[in-house]
Scaffold this motif. Structure first.
Motif, PDB file in Angstrom:
ATOM      1  N   HIS A 166       0.837  -1.201   0.000  1.00  0.00           N
ATOM      2  CA  HIS A 166       0.000   0.000   0.000  1.00  0.00           C
ATOM      3  C   HIS A 166       0.874   1.253   0.000  1.00  0.00           C
ATOM      4  N   GLU A 167       1.947   1.247   0.785  1.00  0.00           N
ATOM      5  CA  GLU A 167       2.866   2.384   0.812  1.00  0.00           C
ATOM      6  C   GLU A 167       3.497   2.609  -0.562  1.00  0.00           C
ATOM      7  N   MET A 168       3.860   1.524  -1.252  1.00  0.00           N
ATOM      8  CA  MET A 168       4.494   1.660  -2.556  1.00  0.00           C
ATOM      9  C   MET A 168       3.514   2.210  -3.586  1.00  0.00           C
ATOM     10  N   ILE A 169       2.288   1.725  -3.578  1.00  0.00           N
ATOM     11  CA  ILE A 169       1.282   2.246  -4.504  1.00  0.00           C
ATOM     12  C   ILE A 169       1.072   3.734  -4.241  1.00  0.00           C
ATOM     13  N   ASP A 170       1.002   4.132  -2.965  1.00  0.00           N
ATOM     14  CA  ASP A 170       0.862   5.551  -2.632  1.00  0.00           C
ATOM     15  C   ASP A 170       2.066   6.350  -3.115  1.00  0.00           C
ATOM     16  N   PHE A 171       3.260   5.804  -2.952  1.00  0.00           N
ATOM     17  CA  PHE A 171       4.482   6.474  -3.404  1.00  0.00           C
ATOM     18  C   PHE A 171       4.436   6.707  -4.918  1.00  0.00           C
ATOM     19  N   ILE A 172       4.073   5.675  -5.665  1.00  0.00           N
ATOM     20  CA  ILE A 172       4.014   5.779  -7.120  1.00  0.00           C
ATOM     21  C   ILE A 172       2.925   6.761  -7.545  1.00  0.00           C
ATOM     22  N   ALA A 173       1.753   6.653  -6.928  1.00  0.00           N
ATOM     23  CA  ALA A 173       0.659   7.566  -7.270  1.00  0.00           C
ATOM     24  C   ALA A 173       1.047   9.016  -6.961  1.00  0.00           C
ATOM     25  N   ASP A 174       1.671   9.248  -5.815  1.00  0.00           N
ATOM     26  CA  ASP A 174       2.117  10.600  -5.460  1.00  0.00           C
ATOM     27  C   ASP A 174       3.146  11.116  -6.459  1.00  0.00           C
ATOM     28  N   MET A 175       4.060  10.230  -6.870  1.00  0.00           N
ATOM     29  CA  MET A 175       5.094  10.630  -7.824  1.00  0.00           C
ATOM     30  C   MET A 175       4.453  11.095  -9.128  1.00  0.00           C
ATOM     31  N   TYR A 176       3.495  10.344  -9.640  1.00  0.00           N
ATOM     32  CA  TYR A 176       2.859  10.727 -10.900  1.00  0.00           C
ATOM     33  C   TYR A 176       1.879  11.883 -10.732  1.00  0.00           C
ATOM     34  N   GLU A 177       1.283  11.985  -9.580  1.00  0.00           N
ATOM     35  CA  GLU A 177       0.379  13.104  -9.332  1.00  0.00           C
ATOM     36  C   GLU A 177       1.127  14.436  -9.330  1.00  0.00           C
ATOM     37  N   ASN A 178       2.403  14.392  -8.940  1.00  0.00           N
ATOM     38  CA  ASN A 178       3.219  15.596  -8.833  1.00  0.00           C
ATOM     39  C   ASN A 178       4.319  15.666  -9.887  1.00  0.00           C
ATOM     40  N   ILE A 179       4.244  14.850 -10.926  1.00  0.00           N
ATOM     41  CA  ILE A 179       5.340  14.761 -11.900  1.00  0.00           C
ATOM     42  C   ILE A 179       5.600  16.088 -12.608  1.00  0.00           C
ATOM     43  N   GLU A 180       4.570  16.896 -12.785  1.00  0.00           N
ATOM     44  CA  GLU A 180       4.766  18.180 -13.480  1.00  0.00           C
ATOM     45  C   GLU A 180       5.659  19.134 -12.692  1.00  0.00           C
ATOM     46  N   LYS A 181       5.819  18.891 -11.404  1.00  0.00           N
ATOM     47  CA  LYS A 181       6.662  19.747 -10.560  1.00  0.00           C
ATOM     48  C   LYS A 181       8.131  19.339 -10.611  1.00  0.00           C
ATOM     49  N   THR A 182       8.421  18.210 -11.239  1.00  0.00           N
ATOM     50  CA  THR A 182       9.796  17.724 -11.309  1.00  0.00           C
ATOM     51  C   THR A 182      10.399  18.056 -12.662  1.00  0.00           C
TER      52      THR A 182
END
Length: 142
Positions: free
Chosen positions: A30-46
């Protein structure tokens, strides 16, 4: 190797052999799925392109391989501090080089399922479903 009674390997933490191992896997999954989802949710900021120079990771790593594993928290901290800075974000909305990235969330979930089944598809006996499915899909293509 050889004769004699074999002892269960208890040196690893995640063995899929106990309810505690399964609970840990579920929690970390669950933590990994959240990590991946957060990464893609904020990808425009990277940044699309990594802002590192060749050899950046080598300089940050230990000279010797570790004797023991580290905690999940330490591993994820290293992913954040060492791995992600060197990632070229092929899925970034401003990435237009080479060819478009092909990752999608259904593909990630499919990979997760396929990895969990752990089926070596080198012969029919080793994995009937992989051999059978390969024939079906190839028939679709011809």
């Amino acid at each position: 190797m050889g004769g004699g009674a074999s002892k269960k390997n208890t040196s690893h933490k995640w063995g899929a052999s106990s309810k505690a191992d399964i609970a840990e896997f579920r929690r970390r999954g669950h933590e990994m799925i959240d990590f991946i989802a957060d990464m893609y949710e904020n990808i425009e900021k990277t940044p699309v392109k990594p802002q590192v120079k060749k050899g950046y990771l080598y300089k940050q790593m230990d000279v010797q391989a570790p004797e023991k594993g580290q905690s999940w928290k330490q591993t994820m901290q290293e992913v954040q501090s060492k791995v992600l800075p060197g990632v070229l974000h092929w899925q970034h909305p401003r990435f237009f080089a080479y060819y478009p990235g092909i990752m999608g969330f259904p593909a990630l979930l499919g990979d997760l399922l396929a990895d969990s089944l752990n089926q070596p598809g080198f012969t029919w006996q080793a994995c009937p479903v992989a051999s059978e499915l390969e024939v079906v899909v190839l028939e679709w293509l011809i």
